[in-house]
Design a protein around this motif. Structure first.
Motif, PDB file in Angstrom:
ATOM      1  N   ARG A  32       0.816  -1.209   0.000  1.00  0.00           N
ATOM      2  CA  ARG A  32       0.000   0.000   0.000  1.00  0.00           C
ATOM      3  C   ARG A  32       0.858   1.270   0.000  1.00  0.00           C
ATOM      4  O   ARG A  32       0.548   2.245  -0.646  1.00  0.00           O
ATOM      5  N   ASN A  33       1.933   1.229   0.752  1.00  0.00           N
ATOM      6  CA  ASN A  33       2.781   2.419   0.788  1.00  0.00           C
ATOM      7  C   ASN A  33       4.133   2.113   1.392  1.00  0.00           C
ATOM      8  O   ASN A  33       4.407   0.963   1.747  1.00  0.00           O
TER       9      ASN A  33
ATOM     10  N   TYR B 146       5.252   3.677   4.084  1.00  0.00           N
ATOM     11  CA  TYR B 146       5.295   4.139   5.486  1.00  0.00           C
ATOM     12  C   TYR B 146       4.442   3.224   6.362  1.00  0.00           C
ATOM     13  O   TYR B 146       3.718   3.665   7.242  1.00  0.00           O
TER      14      TYR B 146
ATOM     15  N   THR C  81      10.100  10.155   6.629  1.00  0.00           N
ATOM     16  CA  THR C  81       8.971   9.258   6.918  1.00  0.00           C
ATOM     17  C   THR C  81       8.836   8.129   5.909  1.00  0.00           C
ATOM     18  O   THR C  81       8.552   6.990   6.274  1.00  0.00           O
TER      19      THR C  81
ATOM     20  N   PRO D 104      10.642   6.836  11.729  1.00  0.00           N
ATOM     21  CA  PRO D 104       9.308   6.766  12.332  1.00  0.00           C
ATOM     22  C   PRO D 104       8.497   8.035  12.002  1.00  0.00           C
ATOM     23  O   PRO D 104       7.280   7.996  11.933  1.00  0.00           O
TER      24      PRO D 104
ATOM     25  N   GLY E 244      -1.652   3.531   7.151  1.00  0.00           N
ATOM     26  CA  GLY E 244      -1.270   4.880   7.556  1.00  0.00           C
ATOM     27  C   GLY E 244      -2.410   5.702   8.135  1.00  0.00           C
ATOM     28  O   GLY E 244      -3.553   5.247   8.230  1.00  0.00           O
ATOM     29  N   TYR E 245      -2.066   6.918   8.542  1.00  0.00           N
ATOM     30  CA  TYR E 245      -3.035   7.969   8.872  1.00  0.00           C
ATOM     31  C   TYR E 245      -3.973   7.620  10.019  1.00  0.00           C
ATOM     32  O   TYR E 245      -5.110   8.103  10.068  1.00  0.00           O
TER      33      TYR E 245
ATOM     34  N   MET F  69      -1.654  15.716  10.288  1.00  0.00           N
ATOM     35  CA  MET F  69      -1.892  14.288  10.018  1.00  0.00           C
ATOM     36  C   MET F  69      -0.560  13.573   9.860  1.00  0.00           C
ATOM     37  O   MET F  69       0.234  13.918   8.978  1.00  0.00           O
ATOM     38  N   LEU F  70      -0.291  12.564  10.694  1.00  0.00           N
ATOM     39  CA  LEU F  70       0.944  11.796  10.613  1.00  0.00           C
ATOM     40  C   LEU F  70       0.752  10.582   9.712  1.00  0.00           C
ATOM     41  O   LEU F  70      -0.208   9.825   9.886  1.00  0.00           O
ATOM     42  N   ALA F  71       1.668  10.385   8.763  1.00  0.00           N
ATOM     43  CA  ALA F  71       1.593   9.199   7.910  1.00  0.00           C
ATOM     44  C   ALA F  71       1.664   7.942   8.781  1.00  0.00           C
ATOM     45  O   ALA F  71       0.827   7.052   8.685  1.00  0.00           O
ATOM     46  N   LYS F  72       2.670   7.896   9.656  1.00  0.00           N
ATOM     47  CA  LYS F  72       2.797   6.739  10.557  1.00  0.00           C
ATOM     48  C   LYS F  72       2.083   7.037  11.870  1.00  0.00           C
ATOM     49  O   LYS F  72       2.716   7.138  12.937  1.00  0.00           O
TER      50      LYS F  72
ATOM     51  N   TYR G  80     -10.540  12.560   3.148  1.00  0.00           N
ATOM     52  CA  TYR G  80      -9.984  13.667   3.942  1.00  0.00           C
ATOM     53  C   TYR G  80      -8.564  14.074   3.548  1.00  0.00           C
ATOM     54  O   TYR G  80      -8.006  14.978   4.166  1.00  0.00           O
ATOM     55  N   HIS G  81      -7.984  13.412   2.561  1.00  0.00           N
ATOM     56  CA  HIS G  81      -6.682  13.883   2.067  1.00  0.00           C
ATOM     57  C   HIS G  81      -6.850  15.019   1.056  1.00  0.00           C
ATOM     58  O   HIS G  81      -5.877  15.621   0.628  1.00  0.00           O
TER      59      HIS G  81
END
Lengths: 341, 341, 341, 341
Positions: free
Chosen positions: A6-7, A9, A199, A204, B31-32, B230-233, D127-128
């Motif tokens: 998916r990504n 991160y 990131t 982290p 994520g998110y 908004m934090l990716a991780k 929401y992105h």
């Protein structure tokens, strides 16, 4: 547990980073980036880019973009991006939230073109319209392509000829460093400001914002704090960047990811899968028939990019955790679902 | 290496947190904040506060305040704080940056009073002035004092009677949970929204924003992303909060810090040191003669609060790393410098 | 119809202005202030202030303040005012709406003091706090007092010594020009930017924003348009200002208003009425017993300033339409209600 | 003096308006739109639209758009327009200045299409990205075309089905009222909020913002003041609108302008001039060879719209002062320059 493409991160951090955080756990450091780790990480980056830039560590990509762009533009000034640019699409209007219009031109293979910039400049010539003042590009792009050194130079020279600044979003700079002929020091020479993404490259959290142009360095910590990006424990991302900047750790993250992506592309091409973009980095956009996607999702996590009636573009992202066997498994599954043997 | 009483965010994290991050290092998470750690941490907090609140993990205190306040207020609405409130003094105008005036009244012992709120409401009654709509307090306060349960109830009831919301900044909530009679569930009952501080209580970064009032829950992720928080991780701070919310880990951080602070106060009182405020938590504000401060600084790190001509207010902060021997050493040094034996 | 002392913007315009508008009714002019009337009005103002300032005509006071302040400050910078300053109280947070904190000190007789400025500067010394960059004062003040030339010079010199700009709000500059020893050209010499109020001095609308400091002149029309203050028919307020700047028309408006106010004060003092402030311009703040105010309001319009339990401060404002007989009538009525004969 | 076809805001005001201002010159009125003229003008508009809308008089078009849009959208919400929309091009980023993204689709003949709106909605689903919440159209459009009643209904119904508001910019509503089958009351029925333009239809300044949807009426004066649009002498534009709303004065302005434009188009068509758009209102966009334009400009004022290498699109605008002889003169001159007889 299904493997996720998916990504990049999905996992906490590189082992080396977790180890280093453990090593430093009994230390006391001053807050707000005034500590020794920050000094060291800044020096390590300046060594890599052969420069003397001002460098700050900030929590994430969107807030880094906000601080960079918000620190440069006057209220009536605008930033130029391509239509697919992260700031134009995927930041919930954060740049407009600071008061600035994002002017955009159609991307070619994920990239902003000089022609687009030219057209935008020609269309914004008096005070009834915003004044373009900054160009935003990212390397790697949102579609997995990269700018070449010549392209970067051309944009930078065009920008400076027309009294514009150039900002480069390096959320996936590790992949770009591996896939493009632009070296660390070129990012210093041919941008006014850029960021080295953490990131999406094994941290982290944390990005390193690098200010090359002296005009943009003034009172910068005020901007960081005002826009909400000042971290109390600034030394934590700094420690992470000490690891990333050690040896070739950072570029190696990109290299591994790119190799895995290349291998995935090659394997999919063997079974005649088509692609949405010519990616050379760690984001791969195959076009697959809708009737296999639900079943593929049972075993692998990925993202839909463009949903179609018959077939869809999906995105696979390789990360620092991706290994050849993950790719082999994925390709096998796709073959199976497509009834190829 | 001199010991630092400068603040409670000098060290990376509690050992338990670093251990847990290591345990989870091979995981892949969405994520998110849509991952399982976030779900678990949210549930653990809701269990503690006996509620069903919406909870989000955000990088730091200022951006959390921005998101909370910016999500509540309309353009012409204002937030009420006391003069020493963090949003009024130490956020480089971040709240005004979102477009909102911070109205303030004089603090009494670090706290906002009903009288101040009343005066502000009486002075803002028509459309030529901003409309107060939100009350901001923090527990513990900037001066180390705490609100009692009765005080909190009184402010909350006053707020709701006057159609105002109440937001509580819990950057140092661990200390407040130990020092005040306000329990976890009271923060759910008697605020509309509050945050449980991580950064100053043993996390590498991260705060948990808790939305109790249903009206404030709508489309909240849009606000987080728009304001850059908004934090990716998102799973990283969630993992940290799983640790903090396990057993009594969080309140224990506060308890230890408060005990160390109490011990420090007691020892300093023995040698007749006076204090700037009646702190009951982990920030201590002794008044010391200027002529010893430089030499004290050779051995111990601390912050100046109010510089005077003869003597100054300085701040000692105890943290999760502070032990009795650190206090003993500090007190001994002060005695030595004051030539007390 | 009862006579109104409520304010100085109750009547459309000076006769001369209406006449001039009629004279010009068959003209065609270019929009956005690029017309000949604007050129002439600008020249007339520059002649009065013996300068070569950039001058723009804007619809009203609040939007003029927004444009002036918003064009000067960077996101993290703040403006200093006194507590009673118009931008601090009566603009519904318009300045904060642009992202800037208004720092304020207690007024002395309606005026900002050097001491207040000094304290604010001393308290804002690092990047955790906003950076004061601009001083805002108005002449006449909100309480009817005026700055003297010495006071203005002192503030201007202090500002420039500390790298601050000085902005003067001249909503009631006509009255100030009459009542203070500050001449037109002093406003050019001792401010960086100021405005000559039209709306409260006989115009149907419109203020003349005068930029003295070259650094603040750059791309100014962009700011005006971006902040919403660009008038399509910029020549309309320009025509009004041609009239105001003709002969001594402008100062004469102030002189008449001040004379009427002085006469009112003198008459009220004869019957031992006390005043809330030492006004020397066209705003008068008598303290009157509550029990006569309702009945007074039957015959005269005015505004409440501070409501008390027994007596209240009210405000009478004289305007270009006020004549001796209006004052006589008002005083007679007050005497009657107070049963004085 | 050459005649100007540059725009419809070249002359101060309709004679009737100047007369009425003179008639009212000895009145005293309360400020900020709380006067009797405002009440009357509001009633006259509500009679015309057969409604009970809240109506406010604001200085100009851009600030009216800012107030309308800024009062509706939350920070993360966006407005949809067509690419040529005034807010998207000609307001120097004023809407972005309030924090909101302008999403746009390609215009068809100056108009926003349902297809564009649909595509934008489909592309903004989480929401992105910003959340589209408001549709912006103007009648007449920037290219002189008009929406029909069916088109307006379709957009309004589509908007409400998808939880969007509809705002209509009526800078040139007089022309649209004449040229389209949309009647006054339809603007009330099929928009949530719209404005009746004054500045471009015979007023010295001023627009009437009409709020039909009850949800948008709340505390509206706060928005007006906060965004800088509150006029002290609100009664001045109200007096102008009393005239415009008397009899058919307003629509007659549009009718005259449209007739003159139609006549101009017809005459130019006779000599085979082509046009850039199918205008039915008072803006006409002929395509003329560059080699005559300089000489034409000696005698007539106009604006360049699209400069080409050989020929260019220019804009002629008819206004309430335009008479048949002006058109005849213009056409004669063009013929002469083109050597047609």
């Amino acid at each position: 547990m299904k493997y996720s493409f998916r990504n990049d991160y999905s996992s906490i951090a590189l082992d080396e980073i977790l180890l280093k955080l453990n090593e430093c756990k009994n230390e006391q450091n001053i807050g707000y980036g005034e500590d020794l780790h920050t000094k060291r990480a800044v020096k390590m980056i300046n060594d890599k880019i052969k420069g003397n830039s001002d460098i700050y560590f900030i929590a994430g990509g969107t807030i880094t973009n906000m601080i960079a762009i918000g620190s440069i533009l006057k209220p009536y000034e605008a930033v130029i991006a391509c239509d697919t640019g992260h700031i134009n699409v995927h930041e919930t209007g954060a740049i407009e939230g600071l008061g600035h219009k994002v002017l955009y031109g159609k991307n070619i293979d994920g990239k902003l073109t000089i022609d687009s910039i030219k057209t935008i400049l020609n269309n914004h010539t008096d005070y009834h319209m915003v004044k373009p003042k900054l160009i935003y590009i990212s390397n790697a792009t949102e579609l997995g392509s990269v700018y070449s050194l010549n392209e970067l130079k051309e944009i930078y020279n065009y920008a400076h000829k027309h009294d514009l600044y150039l900002y480069l979003d390096g959320a996936r700079l590790a992949s770009a460093l591996d896939a493009s002929d632009i070296k660390y020091e070129d990012y210093r020479k041919y941008t006014d400001i850029f960021y080295i993404g953490g990131t999406k490259n094994g941290c982290p959290f944390g990005e390193a914002l690098v200010i090359n142009n002296d005009k943009l360095k003034i009172e910068f910590q005020y901007y960081i704090k005002h826009f909400g990006g000042m971290l109390a424990k600034g030394f934590v991302p700094a420690i992470c960047f000490e690891v990333l900047m050690g040896n070739d750790n950072y570029i190696n993250v990109g290299r591994l990811e790119n190799e895995m992506a290349k291998y995935l592309i090659a394997e999919l091409k063997k079974i005649n899968i088509k692609f949405y973009s010519k990616s050379v980095t760690n984001q791969v956009f195959p076009i697959l028939p809708n009737n296999i996607l639900d079943r593929l999702y049972d075993d692998y996590d990925f993202e839909y990019w463009v949903k179609g009636d018959e077939e869809s573009v999906i995105r696979f992202v390789t990360s620092f955790t991706t290994r050849k066997e993950h790719i082999d498994g994925l390709v096998l599954k796709i073959k199976e679902l497509l009834s190829i043997d």
